[in-house]
Design a protein around this motif. Structure first.
Motif, mmCIF file in Angstrom:
data_model
loop_
_atom_site.group_PDB
_atom_site.id
_atom_site.type_symbol
_atom_site.label_atom_id
_atom_site.label_comp_id
_atom_site.label_asym_id
_atom_site.label_seq_id
_atom_site.Cartn_x
_atom_site.Cartn_y
_atom_site.Cartn_z
ATOM 1 N N ARG A 296 -8.394 -9.898 -0.363
ATOM 2 C CA ARG A 296 -9.464 -9.035 -0.880
ATOM 3 C C ARG A 296 -9.219 -7.588 -0.475
ATOM 4 O O ARG A 296 -8.890 -7.311 0.680
ATOM 5 C CB ARG A 296 -10.825 -9.498 -0.357
ATOM 6 N N ASN A 297 -9.415 -6.666 -1.412
ATOM 7 C CA ASN A 297 -9.153 -5.265 -1.130
ATOM 8 C C ASN A 297 -9.886 -4.396 -2.148
ATOM 9 O O ASN A 297 -10.374 -4.883 -3.174
ATOM 10 C CB ASN A 297 -7.648 -4.986 -1.189
ATOM 11 N N ASP A 298 -9.950 -3.112 -1.847
ATOM 12 C CA ASP A 298 -10.566 -2.141 -2.748
ATOM 13 C C ASP A 298 -9.551 -1.106 -3.213
ATOM 14 O O ASP A 298 -9.910 0.015 -3.590
ATOM 15 C CB ASP A 298 -11.735 -1.438 -2.044
ATOM 16 N N ARG A 299 -8.294 -1.467 -3.208
ATOM 17 C CA ARG A 299 -7.250 -0.522 -3.629
ATOM 18 C C ARG A 299 -7.432 -0.193 -5.111
ATOM 19 O O ARG A 299 -7.598 -1.083 -5.946
ATOM 20 C CB ARG A 299 -5.879 -1.129 -3.378
ATOM 21 N N PRO A 300 -7.397 1.077 -5.465
ATOM 22 C CA PRO A 300 -7.577 1.456 -6.873
ATOM 23 C C PRO A 300 -6.345 1.129 -7.710
ATOM 24 O O PRO A 300 -5.270 0.840 -7.178
ATOM 25 C CB PRO A 300 -7.808 2.967 -6.799
ATOM 26 N N GLY A 301 -6.507 1.223 -9.006
ATOM 27 C CA GLY A 301 -5.385 1.025 -9.916
ATOM 28 C C GLY A 301 -5.623 -0.119 -10.880
ATOM 29 O O GLY A 301 -6.250 -1.127 -10.528
ATOM 30 N N ARG A 302 -5.130 0.059 -12.101
ATOM 31 C CA ARG A 302 -5.283 -0.960 -13.139
ATOM 32 C C ARG A 302 -3.929 -1.251 -13.791
ATOM 33 O O ARG A 302 -3.042 -0.410 -13.807
ATOM 34 C CB ARG A 302 -6.281 -0.492 -14.214
ATOM 35 N N MET A 303 -3.813 -2.443 -14.316
ATOM 36 C CA MET A 303 -2.582 -2.843 -15.002
ATOM 37 C C MET A 303 -2.439 -2.078 -16.309
ATOM 38 O O MET A 303 -3.420 -1.826 -17.004
ATOM 39 C CB MET A 303 -2.617 -4.348 -15.274
ATOM 40 N N VAL A 304 -1.200 -1.721 -16.614
ATOM 41 C CA VAL A 304 -0.900 -0.918 -17.800
ATOM 42 C C VAL A 304 0.164 -1.630 -18.618
ATOM 43 O O VAL A 304 1.106 -2.218 -18.069
ATOM 44 C CB VAL A 304 -0.420 0.489 -17.397
ATOM 45 N N GLU A 305 0.011 -1.549 -19.919
ATOM 46 C CA GLU A 305 0.976 -2.157 -20.835
ATOM 47 C C GLU A 305 2.405 -1.760 -20.491
ATOM 48 O O GLU A 305 2.701 -0.589 -20.255
ATOM 49 C CB GLU A 305 0.659 -1.723 -22.266
ATOM 50 N N GLY A 306 3.294 -2.753 -20.441
ATOM 51 C CA GLY A 306 4.702 -2.500 -20.205
ATOM 52 C C GLY A 306 5.119 -2.473 -18.756
ATOM 53 O O GLY A 306 6.312 -2.419 -18.453
ATOM 54 N N GLN A 307 4.156 -2.498 -17.807
ATOM 55 C CA GLN A 307 4.491 -2.516 -16.391
ATOM 56 C C GLN A 307 5.100 -3.864 -16.001
ATOM 57 O O GLN A 307 4.755 -4.899 -16.557
ATOM 58 C CB GLN A 307 3.249 -2.299 -15.527
ATOM 59 N N THR A 308 5.975 -3.830 -15.021
ATOM 60 C CA THR A 308 6.482 -5.071 -14.433
ATOM 61 C C THR A 308 6.233 -5.037 -12.930
ATOM 62 O O THR A 308 6.457 -4.020 -12.273
ATOM 63 C CB THR A 308 7.979 -5.250 -14.701
ATOM 64 N N PHE A 309 5.752 -6.154 -12.396
ATOM 65 C CA PHE A 309 5.448 -6.230 -10.972
ATOM 66 C C PHE A 309 5.491 -7.689 -10.526
ATOM 67 O O PHE A 309 5.443 -8.611 -11.345
ATOM 68 C CB PHE A 309 4.072 -5.631 -10.661
ATOM 69 N N THR A 310 5.597 -7.878 -9.219
ATOM 70 C CA THR A 310 5.625 -9.224 -8.664
ATOM 71 C C THR A 310 4.284 -9.578 -8.041
ATOM 72 O O THR A 310 3.545 -8.709 -7.570
ATOM 73 C CB THR A 310 6.707 -9.379 -7.580
ATOM 74 N N ILE A 311 3.976 -10.864 -8.046
ATOM 75 C CA ILE A 311 2.854 -11.425 -7.287
ATOM 76 C C ILE A 311 3.466 -12.490 -6.388
ATOM 77 O O ILE A 311 4.104 -13.419 -6.881
ATOM 78 C CB ILE A 311 1.795 -12.056 -8.204
ATOM 79 N N GLU A 312 3.320 -12.356 -5.089
ATOM 80 C CA GLU A 312 4.016 -13.267 -4.179
ATOM 81 C C GLU A 312 3.185 -13.581 -2.931
ATOM 82 O O GLU A 312 3.506 -13.130 -1.828
ATOM 83 C CB GLU A 312 5.386 -12.714 -3.800
ATOM 84 N N PRO A 313 2.121 -14.364 -3.099
ATOM 85 C CA PRO A 313 1.251 -14.676 -1.964
ATOM 86 C C PRO A 313 1.935 -15.535 -0.908
ATOM 87 O O PRO A 313 2.758 -16.401 -1.224
ATOM 88 C CB PRO A 313 0.093 -15.444 -2.621
ATOM 89 N N ILE A 314 1.590 -15.271 0.352
ATOM 90 C CA ILE A 314 2.016 -16.101 1.479
ATOM 91 C C ILE A 314 0.757 -16.645 2.138
ATOM 92 O O ILE A 314 -0.122 -15.875 2.548
ATOM 93 C CB ILE A 314 2.831 -15.299 2.502
ATOM 94 N N LEU A 315 0.650 -17.956 2.230
ATOM 95 C CA LEU A 315 -0.494 -18.605 2.867
ATOM 96 C C LEU A 315 -0.054 -19.254 4.175
ATOM 97 O O LEU A 315 1.097 -19.705 4.298
ATOM 98 C CB LEU A 315 -1.091 -19.680 1.953
ATOM 99 N N THR A 316 -0.961 -19.297 5.135
ATOM 100 C CA THR A 316 -0.666 -19.924 6.418
ATOM 101 C C THR A 316 -1.797 -20.850 6.817
ATOM 102 O O THR A 316 -2.956 -20.625 6.452
ATOM 103 C CB THR A 316 -0.432 -18.866 7.515
ATOM 104 N N MET A 317 -1.451 -21.890 7.582
ATOM 105 C CA MET A 317 -2.452 -22.834 8.052
ATOM 106 C C MET A 317 -3.204 -22.308 9.270
ATOM 107 O O MET A 317 -4.205 -22.896 9.678
ATOM 108 C CB MET A 317 -1.785 -24.170 8.397
ATOM 109 N N GLY A 318 -2.727 -21.234 9.864
ATOM 110 C CA GLY A 318 -3.353 -20.700 11.076
ATOM 111 C C GLY A 318 -3.524 -19.201 11.010
ATOM 112 O O GLY A 318 -4.036 -18.649 10.039
#
Length: 384
Positions: A296-318
């Protein structure tokens, strides 16, 4: 993060047997009376239970605290990760084009400019990502007990250069190998070495290739041999978090929705989202804006047509706290908790382009599929 009301109990007696049973009705006051047996001299007692509705985030925090307390006993079941011997850097033929950072020992700065592409650029991105997906699929077939991560690195390296591409991690900020292999409590950036995979391990393999001037980046966490249910659940939920994050991606959507989706789903299962590592823009440059925060965050910015980006979540049990070895890359959970990591790359389309193409886009699936499929995918295209 909005604060949540805590669950409160008021009781007229000190016996907590009823409270511990968990039999509460949200928002109601329950009054029970204990009646003495006939002929006894016991006085009756009133039991008053007051509860308020517990929010989803508070329940998630409760589960997380419980898991943190339990994590030490779970960690004791497997030996802590120990580094092995790291072999020498593999060579790349001179005719293969190399990214500009290869001849520098400095860690490149993240480019401040987001990367958008025309039709030719997107075609080249697809080719790079398709190759990365095939390599990742092949690397996954090598995961079994007794295999070393160095052997996986050598196989990945050969497949990439045989395809006329360069393994992007090799030489990036002095990273000495062609792929990242992160085992068990290693959050990311594990350096392949002589350690043999053990029955019950989980391993994230992170593949990036540089082909025709574009980086194709993808990763997945694989199961090695007989993996326990706790580890399987962590890996499964991490993948679900990625899929849910992808589902919100389209032109004009705030980037912060990605972190919200991931956090909501992870918290349902008591997992924590690591906040130190982020997704990023990618294309002709390995790492650029936009920065993709997975919690969760309040970082500004919106997705724009033609952009390329990664989504790479890391989850931990602790705990989400981490430590980095003196190789400056290998990063582990500070309490030894298992972590899982998965990664995908998106190119964002406007609804106009999507409609012109009948809303059917090519999908290069990073999860053990090395071919393209037609599908309807909102207004964005999942390209690996």
């Amino acid at each position: 993060m909005a604060s949540a009301a805590s669950l409160s109990f008021v009781s007229s007696f000190t016996d907590n047997s009823l409270i511990s049973s968990g039999a509460f009705v949200s928002g109601l006051k329950l009054i029970f009376s204990q009646h003495p047996l006939s002929g006894s001299r016991h006085k009756s007692k009133n039991i008053v239970i007051v509860s308020r509705k517990i929010s989803g985030i508070e329940e998630a925090m409760r589960i997380r605290r419980k898991r943190e307390l339990q994590s030490k006993s779970k960690v004791m079941k497997r030996l802590p990760l120990r580094r092995g011997e790291v072999s020498g850097r593999l060579s790349v033929p001179d005719h293969i084009p190399k990214p500009p950072y290869v001849n520098s020992s400095l860690l490149p700065e993240i480019s401040s400019e987001p990367q958008s592409h025309d039709s030719e650029g997107i075609a080249r991105m697809k080719a790079a990502c398709e190759l990365a997906a095939r390599v990742l699929d092949y690397a996954g077939t090598l995961v079994r007990p007794s295999v070393t991560t160095d052997e996986i690195d050598k196989a990945v390296h050969k497949m990439i250069i045989d395809a006329g591409a360069y393994p992007s991690p090799l030489g990036y900020g002095r990273f000495p190998k062609s792929v990242c292999t992160s085992v068990n409590e290693c959050m990311c950036h594990g350096i392949p070495d002589s350690r043999q995979l053990q029955d019950g391990d989980i391993i994230n393999i992170d593949v990036t290739v540089f082909l025709n001037g574009y980086h194709g980046d993808t990763s997945k966490t694989f199961l090695c041999g007989n993996v326990d249910d706790d580890a399987k659940s962590l890996v499964k939920v991490t993948k679900e978090c990625l899929d849910l994050a992808i589902s919100v991606c389209k032109d004009g959507v705030p980037f912060k929705k990605i972190g919200k989706k991931i956090s909501e789903h992870a918290e349902k299962f008591g997992y924590s989202v690591v906040d130190r590592f982020v997704g990023h823009g990618v294309g002709t440059i390995f790492h650029s804006e936009p920065i993709i925060i997975h919690n969760r965050n309040d970082r500004p910015g919106r997705m724009v047509e033609g952009q390329t980006f990664t989504i790479e979540p890391i989850l931990t049990m602790g705990s989400i706290n981490c430590i980095t070895w003196d190789d400056d890359w290998t990063t582990l959970s500070a309490d030894g908790s298992l972590t899982a990591h998965t990664d995908n790359r998106l190119v964002n389309y406007s609804s106009t382009i999507a409609n012109e193409e009948g809303r059917h886009q090519f999908m290069f699936n990073s999860n053990n599929v090395a071919e393209a499929h037609l599908l309807t995918f909102h207004n964005s295209e999942r390209i690996i």
